[in-house]
Design an enzyme around this catalytic site. Structure first.
Site, PDB file in Angstrom:
ATOM      1  N   TRP A   1       5.166  32.149  44.958  1.00 20.74           N
ATOM      2  CA  TRP A   1       4.820  33.310  44.132  1.00 20.74           C
ATOM      3  C   TRP A   1       6.145  33.710  43.492  1.00 20.74           C
ATOM      4  O   TRP A   1       7.041  34.191  44.193  1.00 20.74           O
ATOM      5  CB  TRP A   1       4.355  34.466  45.000  1.00 20.74           C
ATOM      6  CG  TRP A   1       2.972  34.612  45.498  1.00 20.74           C
ATOM      7  CD1 TRP A   1       2.214  35.753  45.398  1.00 20.74           C
ATOM      8  CD2 TRP A   1       2.151  33.692  46.255  1.00 20.74           C
ATOM      9  NE1 TRP A   1       0.995  35.575  46.015  1.00 20.74           N
ATOM     10  CE2 TRP A   1       0.934  34.328  46.540  1.00 20.74           C
ATOM     11  CE3 TRP A   1       2.331  32.385  46.693  1.00 20.74           C
ATOM     12  CZ2 TRP A   1      -0.100  33.709  47.253  1.00 20.74           C
ATOM     13  CZ3 TRP A   1       1.303  31.767  47.406  1.00 20.74           C
ATOM     14  CH2 TRP A   1       0.118  32.426  47.666  1.00 20.74           C
TER      15      TRP A   1
ATOM     16  N   TYR B   1       7.951  36.148  41.243  1.00 19.38           N
ATOM     17  CA  TYR B   1       7.771  37.446  40.601  1.00 19.38           C
ATOM     18  C   TYR B   1       9.136  38.115  40.380  1.00 19.38           C
ATOM     19  O   TYR B   1       9.604  38.872  41.224  1.00 19.38           O
ATOM     20  CB  TYR B   1       6.914  38.358  41.479  1.00 19.38           C
ATOM     21  CG  TYR B   1       5.458  37.963  41.684  1.00 19.38           C
ATOM     22  CD1 TYR B   1       4.848  36.967  40.919  1.00 19.38           C
ATOM     23  CD2 TYR B   1       4.684  38.604  42.638  1.00 19.38           C
ATOM     24  CE1 TYR B   1       3.511  36.630  41.104  1.00 19.38           C
ATOM     25  CE2 TYR B   1       3.344  38.278  42.833  1.00 19.38           C
ATOM     26  CZ  TYR B   1       2.767  37.289  42.065  1.00 19.38           C
ATOM     27  OH  TYR B   1       1.443  36.968  42.257  1.00 19.38           O
TER      28      TYR B   1
ATOM     29  N   LYS C   1       2.759  30.394  41.440  1.00 16.96           N
ATOM     30  CA  LYS C   1       1.886  31.474  40.992  1.00 16.96           C
ATOM     31  C   LYS C   1       2.758  32.401  40.174  1.00 16.96           C
ATOM     32  O   LYS C   1       3.757  32.930  40.683  1.00 16.96           O
ATOM     33  CB  LYS C   1       1.355  32.169  42.240  1.00 16.96           C
ATOM     34  CG  LYS C   1       0.319  33.223  42.047  1.00 16.96           C
ATOM     35  CD  LYS C   1      -0.362  33.450  43.394  1.00 16.96           C
ATOM     36  CE  LYS C   1      -1.518  34.371  43.290  1.00 16.96           C
ATOM     37  NZ  LYS C   1      -1.216  35.752  43.511  1.00 16.96           N
TER      38      LYS C   1
ATOM     39  N   SER D   1      -1.490  34.426  38.126  1.00 19.01           N
ATOM     40  CA  SER D   1      -1.751  35.513  39.073  1.00 19.01           C
ATOM     41  C   SER D   1      -2.701  36.521  38.423  1.00 19.01           C
ATOM     42  O   SER D   1      -2.556  36.848  37.244  1.00 19.01           O
ATOM     43  CB  SER D   1      -0.417  36.173  39.402  1.00 19.01           C
ATOM     44  OG  SER D   1      -0.601  37.187  40.332  1.00 19.01           O
ATOM     45  N   GLY D   2      -3.652  37.013  39.203  1.00 16.44           N
ATOM     46  CA  GLY D   2      -4.709  37.850  38.620  1.00 16.44           C
ATOM     47  C   GLY D   2      -4.263  39.200  38.073  1.00 16.44           C
ATOM     48  O   GLY D   2      -4.587  39.569  36.955  1.00 16.44           O
TER      49      GLY D   2
HETATM   50  P1  FBP Z   1      -4.087  39.903  42.396  1.00 14.64           P
HETATM   51  O1  FBP Z   1      -4.911  38.862  41.720  1.00 14.64           O
HETATM   52  O2  FBP Z   1      -4.942  40.945  43.042  1.00 14.64           O
HETATM   53  O3  FBP Z   1      -3.036  40.485  41.479  1.00 14.64           O
HETATM   54  O4  FBP Z   1      -3.318  39.164  43.579  1.00 14.64           O
HETATM   55  C1  FBP Z   1      -2.247  38.311  43.324  1.00 14.64           C
HETATM   56  C2  FBP Z   1      -1.065  38.723  44.160  1.00 14.64           C
HETATM   57  O5  FBP Z   1       0.035  37.865  43.974  1.00 14.64           O
HETATM   58  C3  FBP Z   1      -1.381  38.835  45.639  1.00 14.64           C
HETATM   59  O6  FBP Z   1      -1.247  37.605  46.294  1.00 14.64           O
HETATM   60  C4  FBP Z   1      -0.417  39.881  46.067  1.00 14.64           C
HETATM   61  O7  FBP Z   1      -0.880  40.621  47.153  1.00 14.64           O
HETATM   62  C5  FBP Z   1      -0.324  40.766  44.895  1.00 14.64           C
HETATM   63  O8  FBP Z   1      -0.640  40.004  43.763  1.00 14.64           O
HETATM   64  C6  FBP Z   1       1.047  41.361  44.755  1.00 14.64           C
HETATM   65  O9  FBP Z   1       1.070  42.108  43.610  1.00 14.64           O
HETATM   66  P2  FBP Z   1       2.305  42.970  43.168  1.00 14.64           P
HETATM   67  O10 FBP Z   1       3.496  42.594  44.021  1.00 14.64           O
HETATM   68  O11 FBP Z   1       2.505  42.650  41.721  1.00 14.64           O
HETATM   69  O12 FBP Z   1       1.881  44.394  43.385  1.00 14.64           O
END
Ligand code: FBP
Length: 265
Positions: A144, A146, A177, A202-203
């Site tokens: 992931w 981010y 992701k 990512s959703g």
């Molecule tokens: P969603 O599709 O609900 O955004 O989930 C993806 C995800 O990466 C989850 O695995 C994780 O819990 C969440 O998003 C973290 O989101 P953020 O750190 O952006 O709040």
């Protein structure tokens, strides 16, 4: 050495594309995320949803896997996590090892990095050990990626997302992701710089309309993504299974948004 990208694809992209149901929100955001659809508080409901929708996998933290995982859908065990209660520099540390994940039934392991954070070095350091173990146990590693903190002011800016994709390639991801940039053209650059590594969109938070999310998914696929790893945009909807099937038509069935909405758009 077996190619771990191939291994990932064999399990999580049997139809050439992938939909993975993410469910690590209990730690990341807390139970408030389950309020829109209270059934979603039950991990058993999530497994049933993924199974009935024909999705390729689910993402659980170790505790949920220990208590609920039944082997009916391939599991990605998320090794690290942080809470929404924490307020410092972004950091997420492992609460589960690769070996333990395998004993819980995982077919892949997941790890979040926050490039840009004052603690990015700490996550990169831990990732080195996780990568070594993933290779030793022959299990794909999904990152992931981010970017957050530091110089990052907009996590979904095209140049930030492309950088996230490249970092995941550089540190050894077998799949990644990343967040959606908002349009297929800029997302396709992120897919390109990810190289051989499959990209999952990512959703993100539940969109106001179903159509809005479907257009993002369609755009990501058009840009060359392998698929999506989505949580809230599926299980926060009251009619989650119906929506999951519509998503499948786009991701697996190559349908256009207007086709699946039956003229509603
Ligand atoms: P969603 O599709 O609900 O955004 O989930 C993806 C995800 O990466 C989850 O695995 C994780 O819990 C969440 O998003 C973290 O989101 P953020 O750190 O952006 O709040």
């Amino acid at each position: 050495m077996v190619d771990l990208i191939e291994k990932f694809l064999r399990t999580f992209a049997r139809r050439g594309r992938s939909i993975i149901l993410a469910y690590d929100h209990g730690i990341e955001h807390g139970p408030a995320d389950f309020m829109d659809n209270p059934d979603s508080a039950d991990p058993g409901y999530i497994l049933k949803l993924a199974r009935e929708a024909g999705f390729d996998g689910v993402v659980f933290q170790r505790g949920v896997a220990e208590k609920y995982y039944d082997g009916s859908v391939p599991l990605i065990l998320k090794l690290n996590g942080k809470t929404g209660l924490y307020n410092g520099e972004p950091i997420s540390v492992a609460n589960c090892s690769v070996e333990e994940a395998i004993s819980l039934g995982a077919s892949a392991v997941g790890y979040t990095i926050y490039p840009g954070s004052g603690y990015e070095w700490r996550m990169f350091e831990e990732l080195r050990t996780i990568k070594r173990d993933a290779l030793r146990f022959d299990i794909p590693l999904i990152i992931w990626s981010y970017p957050r903190g530091g110089k990052v002011t907009n996590e979904t800016a095209p140049e930030v997302v492309a950088y996230a994709a490249r970092i995941a390639l550089e540190v050894g991801a077998d799949a990644m992701k990343i967040k959606y940039t908002g349009d297929p053209k800029t997302f396709s650059w992120a897919v390109k710089v990810a190289g051989k590594v499959p990209v999952l969109m990512s959703g993100g938070p539940k969109t106001r309309t179903e159509e809005e999310f479907l257009r993002q998914v369609y755009g990501a696929i058009e840009a060359g993504a392998l698929g999506i790893a989505v949580g809230r945009n599926v299980w926060q909807r009251r009619d989650a299974l119906k929506f999951a099937r519509v998503l499948s038509e786009i991701v697996y069935g190559n349908k256009k948004v207007v086709e699946v909405l039956g003229g509603q758009s």
